[in-house]
Motif scaffolding. Sequence first.
Motif, short mmCIF file in Angstrom:
data_model
loop_
_atom_site.label_atom_id
_atom_site.label_comp_id
_atom_site.label_asym_id
_atom_site.label_seq_id
_atom_site.Cartn_x
_atom_site.Cartn_y
_atom_site.Cartn_z
N CYS A 27 -1.41 8.06 15.41
CA CYS A 27 -0.71 9.35 15.38
C CYS A 27 -0.49 9.94 16.67
O CYS A 27 0.32 10.83 17.29
N THR B 140 2.00 8.30 18.70
CA THR B 140 3.36 8.82 18.28
C THR B 140 3.68 10.21 18.75
O THR B 140 4.75 10.25 19.63
N GLU B 141 2.87 10.90 19.01
CA GLU B 141 3.10 12.33 19.70
C GLU B 141 3.14 12.25 21.17
O GLU B 141 4.10 12.54 21.69
N GLU C 298 6.66 10.50 21.56
CA GLU C 298 7.73 10.99 20.86
C GLU C 298 8.56 9.95 20.33
O GLU C 298 9.82 10.06 20.26
N VAL C 299 8.13 8.99 19.62
CA VAL C 299 8.70 7.83 18.74
C VAL C 299 8.09 7.72 17.43
O VAL C 299 6.94 8.31 17.18
N SER C 300 8.87 7.00 16.77
CA SER C 300 8.36 6.96 15.30
C SER C 300 7.16 6.31 15.22
O SER C 300 6.90 5.40 15.78
N GLN C 301 6.31 6.46 13.99
CA GLN C 301 5.22 5.98 13.69
C GLN C 301 5.34 4.30 13.57
O GLN C 301 4.50 3.43 13.97
N PRO C 302 6.35 3.98 12.77
CA PRO C 302 6.60 2.40 12.50
C PRO C 302 6.92 1.65 13.80
O PRO C 302 6.24 0.65 14.13
N LYS C 303 7.39 2.36 14.94
CA LYS C 303 7.61 1.88 16.14
C LYS C 303 6.36 1.30 16.95
O LYS C 303 6.09 0.39 17.37
N SER D 14 3.32 1.37 15.75
CA SER D 14 2.47 0.42 15.08
C SER D 14 3.00 -0.74 15.15
O SER D 14 2.24 -1.96 15.10
N ARG D 15 4.30 -1.05 15.25
CA ARG D 15 4.95 -2.58 15.56
C ARG D 15 4.42 -3.04 16.95
O ARG D 15 3.99 -4.16 16.98
#
Length: 125
Positions: free
Chosen positions: A44, A47-48, A51-56, A58-59
């Motif tokens: 998290c 991600t902040e 400023e990209v999505s959590q799935p990106k 995580s990948r």
Amino acid sequence: MAPLPETDQRAAELSPVSLFRALSDELRLTSLLLIRREKELCVCELTEAFEVSQPKVSRHLAILRDSGLVATERRGQWVYYSINPSLPTWALRVLDETAAHNEALIHTPLAKLGALAERSAPSCT
């Protein structure tokens, strides 16, 4: 937080090619430098910071984990990442040199992490 045995094994088998392949993406490189600086970050927070999505995020973190560069610890629904303490000395030196000579890479995401820390309610709870 002790790395998983298979993560230790991957770190021990790390080659220059696999290290540079894992770091060939700017998000992965910058994430690893941020984790190195902050000692530990969760999905998290990254991600902040980016400023990209959590799935990106995580990948990309999965690639770093699978290559043995980071260790993980699950706390509730969040996974926290740290530099794998089993990394070979030469790999740590590469990270140290990269960080020392490329501070601009993490300047903006580091500022966003700082702003996140100043919030009254962190998003990783």
